[in-house]
Design a protein around this motif. Structure first.
Motif, PDB file in Angstrom:
ATOM      1  N   GLY A 175       3.048  10.660   8.697  1.00 59.37           N
ATOM      2  CA  GLY A 175       3.139  10.745   7.250  1.00 59.37           C
ATOM      3  C   GLY A 175       2.740   9.479   6.526  1.00 59.37           C
ATOM      4  N   GLU A 176       2.709   9.641   5.236  1.00 59.68           N
ATOM      5  CA  GLU A 176       2.363   8.565   4.325  1.00 59.68           C
ATOM      6  C   GLU A 176       2.990   8.909   2.988  1.00 59.68           C
ATOM      7  OE1 GLU A 176      -1.912   9.036   4.429  1.00 59.68           O
ATOM      8  OE2 GLU A 176      -1.873  10.011   2.487  1.00 59.68           O
ATOM      9  N   ALA A 177       2.972   7.958   2.101  1.00 61.09           N
ATOM     10  CA  ALA A 177       3.459   8.213   0.749  1.00 61.09           C
ATOM     11  C   ALA A 177       2.424   7.702  -0.236  1.00 61.09           C
ATOM     12  CB  ALA A 177       4.799   7.528   0.510  1.00 61.09           C
ATOM     13  N   THR A 178       2.246   8.447  -1.293  1.00 57.76           N
ATOM     14  CA  THR A 178       1.319   8.044  -2.346  1.00 57.76           C
ATOM     15  C   THR A 178       2.060   8.050  -3.674  1.00 57.76           C
ATOM     16  OG1 THR A 178       0.580  10.308  -2.702  1.00 57.76           O
ATOM     17  CG2 THR A 178      -0.692   8.986  -1.145  1.00 57.76           C
ATOM     18  N   ALA A 179       1.545   7.273  -4.589  1.00 59.24           N
ATOM     19  CA  ALA A 179       2.113   7.225  -5.937  1.00 59.24           C
ATOM     20  C   ALA A 179       1.019   6.767  -6.891  1.00 59.24           C
ATOM     21  CB  ALA A 179       3.299   6.270  -5.998  1.00 59.24           C
ATOM     22  N   SER A 180       1.175   7.131  -8.144  1.00 58.26           N
ATOM     23  CA  SER A 180       0.246   6.697  -9.188  1.00 58.26           C
ATOM     24  C   SER A 180       1.033   6.096 -10.336  1.00 58.26           C
ATOM     25  CB  SER A 180      -0.570   7.876  -9.707  1.00 58.26           C
ATOM     26  OG  SER A 180      -1.389   8.384  -8.682  1.00 58.26           O
ATOM     27  N   ALA A 181       0.461   5.087 -10.948  1.00 51.59           N
ATOM     28  CA  ALA A 181       1.097   4.427 -12.086  1.00 51.59           C
ATOM     29  C   ALA A 181       0.021   3.689 -12.872  1.00 51.59           C
ATOM     30  CB  ALA A 181       2.176   3.457 -11.612  1.00 51.59           C
ATOM     31  N   ARG A 182       0.404   3.190 -14.019  1.00 55.04           N
ATOM     32  CA  ARG A 182      -0.543   2.442 -14.857  1.00 55.04           C
ATOM     33  C   ARG A 182      -0.920   1.090 -14.262  1.00 55.04           C
ATOM     34  NH1 ARG A 182      -1.182   5.188 -19.519  1.00 55.04           N
ATOM     35  NH2 ARG A 182       0.584   6.391 -20.280  1.00 55.04           N
ATOM     36  N   CYS A 183      -0.006   0.486 -13.512  1.00 52.33           N
ATOM     37  CA  CYS A 183      -0.339  -0.816 -12.915  1.00 52.33           C
ATOM     38  C   CYS A 183      -0.258  -0.714 -11.393  1.00 52.33           C
ATOM     39  CB  CYS A 183       0.556  -1.922 -13.452  1.00 52.33           C
ATOM     40  SG  CYS A 183       2.210  -2.002 -12.762  1.00 52.33           S
ATOM     41  N   PRO A 184      -1.101  -1.466 -10.690  1.00 51.24           N
ATOM     42  CA  PRO A 184      -1.132  -1.405  -9.231  1.00 51.24           C
ATOM     43  C   PRO A 184       0.204  -1.742  -8.576  1.00 51.24           C
ATOM     44  CG  PRO A 184      -3.065  -2.547 -10.054  1.00 51.24           C
ATOM     45  CD  PRO A 184      -2.153  -2.338 -11.231  1.00 51.24           C
ATOM     46  N   ALA A 185       0.900  -2.740  -9.102  1.00 50.66           N
ATOM     47  CA  ALA A 185       2.179  -3.136  -8.501  1.00 50.66           C
ATOM     48  C   ALA A 185       3.184  -1.994  -8.546  1.00 50.66           C
ATOM     49  CB  ALA A 185       2.743  -4.367  -9.215  1.00 50.66           C
ATOM     50  N   ARG A 186       3.271  -1.315  -9.672  1.00 53.25           N
ATOM     51  CA  ARG A 186       4.234  -0.213  -9.801  1.00 53.25           C
ATOM     52  C   ARG A 186       3.848   0.936  -8.864  1.00 53.25           C
ATOM     53  NH1 ARG A 186       8.175   0.336 -13.490  1.00 53.25           N
ATOM     54  NH2 ARG A 186       7.201  -1.233 -14.800  1.00 53.25           N
ATOM     55  N   ALA A 187       2.562   1.252  -8.775  1.00 55.45           N
ATOM     56  CA  ALA A 187       2.113   2.307  -7.868  1.00 55.45           C
ATOM     57  C   ALA A 187       2.444   1.946  -6.419  1.00 55.45           C
ATOM     58  CB  ALA A 187       0.613   2.547  -8.031  1.00 55.45           C
ATOM     59  N   LEU A 188       2.233   0.689  -6.067  1.00 61.76           N
ATOM     60  CA  LEU A 188       2.492   0.245  -4.702  1.00 61.76           C
ATOM     61  C   LEU A 188       3.980   0.274  -4.374  1.00 61.76           C
ATOM     62  CD1 LEU A 188       0.830  -0.616  -2.316  1.00 61.76           C
ATOM     63  CD2 LEU A 188       0.904  -2.948  -3.162  1.00 61.76           C
ATOM     64  N   VAL A 189       4.811  -0.196  -5.285  1.00 60.50           N
ATOM     65  CA  VAL A 189       6.263  -0.165  -5.060  1.00 60.50           C
ATOM     66  C   VAL A 189       6.752   1.274  -4.924  1.00 60.50           C
ATOM     67  CG1 VAL A 189       8.511  -0.617  -6.144  1.00 60.50           C
ATOM     68  CG2 VAL A 189       6.779  -2.415  -6.067  1.00 60.50           C
ATOM     69  N   LEU A 190       6.265   2.159  -5.775  1.00 58.10           N
ATOM     70  CA  LEU A 190       6.679   3.564  -5.699  1.00 58.10           C
ATOM     71  C   LEU A 190       6.235   4.210  -4.389  1.00 58.10           C
ATOM     72  CD1 LEU A 190       6.047   4.651  -9.380  1.00 58.10           C
ATOM     73  CD2 LEU A 190       8.274   4.517  -8.223  1.00 58.10           C
ATOM     74  N   ALA A 191       5.031   3.901  -3.928  1.00 62.68           N
ATOM     75  CA  ALA A 191       4.562   4.444  -2.651  1.00 62.68           C
ATOM     76  C   ALA A 191       5.378   3.867  -1.491  1.00 62.68           C
ATOM     77  CB  ALA A 191       3.072   4.156  -2.465  1.00 62.68           C
ATOM     78  N   TRP A 192       5.694   2.583  -1.547  1.00 61.22           N
ATOM     79  CA  TRP A 192       6.504   1.928  -0.513  1.00 61.22           C
ATOM     80  C   TRP A 192       7.883   2.574  -0.437  1.00 61.22           C
ATOM     81  CZ3 TRP A 192      10.749  -1.517  -1.487  1.00 61.22           C
ATOM     82  CH2 TRP A 192      11.209  -2.222  -0.373  1.00 61.22           C
ATOM     83  N   ILE A 193       8.512   2.760  -1.579  1.00 61.70           N
ATOM     84  CA  ILE A 193       9.830   3.403  -1.598  1.00 61.70           C
ATOM     85  C   ILE A 193       9.720   4.833  -1.070  1.00 61.70           C
ATOM     86  CG2 ILE A 193      11.688   4.261  -3.071  1.00 61.70           C
ATOM     87  CD1 ILE A 193      11.075   1.856  -4.950  1.00 61.70           C
ATOM     88  N   GLY A 194       8.706   5.552  -1.526  1.00 60.20           N
ATOM     89  CA  GLY A 194       8.509   6.917  -1.060  1.00 60.20           C
ATOM     90  C   GLY A 194       8.340   6.992   0.444  1.00 60.20           C
ATOM     91  N   PHE A 195       7.596   6.050   1.006  1.00 59.17           N
ATOM     92  CA  PHE A 195       7.408   6.037   2.454  1.00 59.17           C
ATOM     93  C   PHE A 195       8.734   5.789   3.162  1.00 59.17           C
ATOM     94  CE2 PHE A 195       6.575   3.931   6.489  1.00 59.17           C
ATOM     95  CZ  PHE A 195       5.784   4.881   7.100  1.00 59.17           C
ATOM     96  N   LEU A 196       9.486   4.803   2.697  1.00 59.38           N
ATOM     97  CA  LEU A 196      10.772   4.503   3.330  1.00 59.38           C
ATOM     98  C   LEU A 196      11.728   5.686   3.244  1.00 59.38           C
ATOM     99  CD1 LEU A 196      11.255   0.816   2.157  1.00 59.38           C
ATOM    100  CD2 LEU A 196      10.612   1.620   4.446  1.00 59.38           C
ATOM    101  N   LEU A 197      11.766   6.329   2.095  1.00 62.41           N
ATOM    102  CA  LEU A 197      12.650   7.487   1.951  1.00 62.41           C
ATOM    103  C   LEU A 197      12.211   8.640   2.845  1.00 62.41           C
ATOM    104  CD1 LEU A 197      13.310   7.447  -1.895  1.00 62.41           C
ATOM    105  CD2 LEU A 197      14.904   6.816  -0.064  1.00 62.41           C
ATOM    106  N   SER A 198      10.919   8.752   3.102  1.00 64.27           N
ATOM    107  CA  SER A 198      10.421   9.842   3.952  1.00 64.27           C
ATOM    108  C   SER A 198      10.754   9.624   5.422  1.00 64.27           C
ATOM    109  CB  SER A 198       8.908  10.001   3.783  1.00 64.27           C
ATOM    110  OG  SER A 198       8.213   8.977   4.482  1.00 64.27           O
ATOM    111  N   LEU A 199      11.152   8.417   5.793  1.00 68.89           N
ATOM    112  CA  LEU A 199      11.431   8.097   7.192  1.00 68.89           C
ATOM    113  C   LEU A 199      12.836   8.463   7.636  1.00 68.89           C
ATOM    114  CD1 LEU A 199       9.840   4.563   7.555  1.00 68.89           C
ATOM    115  CD2 LEU A 199       8.933   6.748   8.327  1.00 68.89           C
ATOM    116  N   GLN A 200      13.669   8.905   6.748  1.00 70.51           N
ATOM    117  CA  GLN A 200      15.070   9.134   7.105  1.00 70.51           C
ATOM    118  C   GLN A 200      15.251   9.938   8.389  1.00 70.51           C
ATOM    119  OE1 GLN A 200      17.868   9.823   3.782  1.00 70.51           O
ATOM    120  NE2 GLN A 200      15.990   9.889   2.592  1.00 70.51           N
ATOM    121  N   PRO A 201      14.643  11.115   8.546  1.00 73.62           N
ATOM    122  CA  PRO A 201      14.847  11.865   9.795  1.00 73.62           C
ATOM    123  C   PRO A 201      14.302  11.130  11.019  1.00 73.62           C
ATOM    124  CG  PRO A 201      13.973  13.298   8.091  1.00 73.62           C
ATOM    125  CD  PRO A 201      13.886  11.900   7.571  1.00 73.62           C
ATOM    126  N   ASP A 202      13.106  10.531  10.912  1.00 74.74           N
ATOM    127  CA  ASP A 202      12.531   9.815  12.039  1.00 74.74           C
ATOM    128  C   ASP A 202      13.385   8.620  12.436  1.00 74.74           C
ATOM    129  OD1 ASP A 202      10.414  11.511  12.293  1.00 74.74           O
ATOM    130  OD2 ASP A 202       8.961  10.206  11.328  1.00 74.74           O
TER     131      ASP A 202
END
Length: 146
Positions: free
Chosen positions: A106-133
């Motif tokens: 898996g992977e996580a993607t996110a979109s936002a007006r600024c690159p930093a916000r998009a990256l932080v949101l994708a990073w959080i999304g990826f970490l949250l997606s790892l819970q079962p693994d």
């Protein structure tokens, strides 16, 4: 805040904190605050997430990036050496970010007006997606096939 063997949150609290940070970062919370909280959560990551996040981000260097408003560079610091990322920015549209790891599905993607916000949101999304693994990894009952 230097990490130590006993300086971490329990898994449920850490996951809940990530989810609340995602809500704040998805809104209009100041990027500097989101990045600072993200760094603190890295330092407090419980096992097995501590193997994925960089618990030893240099606080002084990170704060210097924030002071210089180098938010994208600070967001990249959060990702650390264990994860991969991609940022796609097109003039006049939202910036997309993707975070993944070769060692996990898996992977996580996110979109936002600024690159930093998009990256932080994708990073959080990826970490949250790892819970079962991560739960399976902690017990040694991984269901992934080679």
């Amino acid at each position: 805040m230097a990490p130590s063997d006993d300086a971490f949150l329990d898994r449920a609290t850490w996951i809940d904190s990530l989810a609340r940070l995602s809500d704040r970062a998805s809104g209009d919370a100041p990027m500097e605050n989101c990045l600072r909280l993200s760094r603190h959560l890295c330092a407090l990551a419980p096992s097995p997430f501590d193997a994925i996040v960089d618990r030893e981000i240099d606080e002084a260097a990170f704060e210097s990036l924030l002071a210089d408003q180098a938010f994208e560079a600070a967001a990249i610091q959060l990702i650390g050496p264990s994860l991969l990322h991609e940022i796609v920015a097109q003039p006049g549209s939202l910036t997309s970010a993707r975070v993944w790891s070769e060692g996990h599905r898996g992977e996580a993607t996110a979109s936002a007006r600024c690159p930093a916000r998009a990256l932080v949101l994708a990073w959080i999304g990826f970490l949250l997606s790892l819970q079962p693994d991560c739960a399976a990894q902690a017990t040694g009952n991984s269901h992934k096939s080679a």
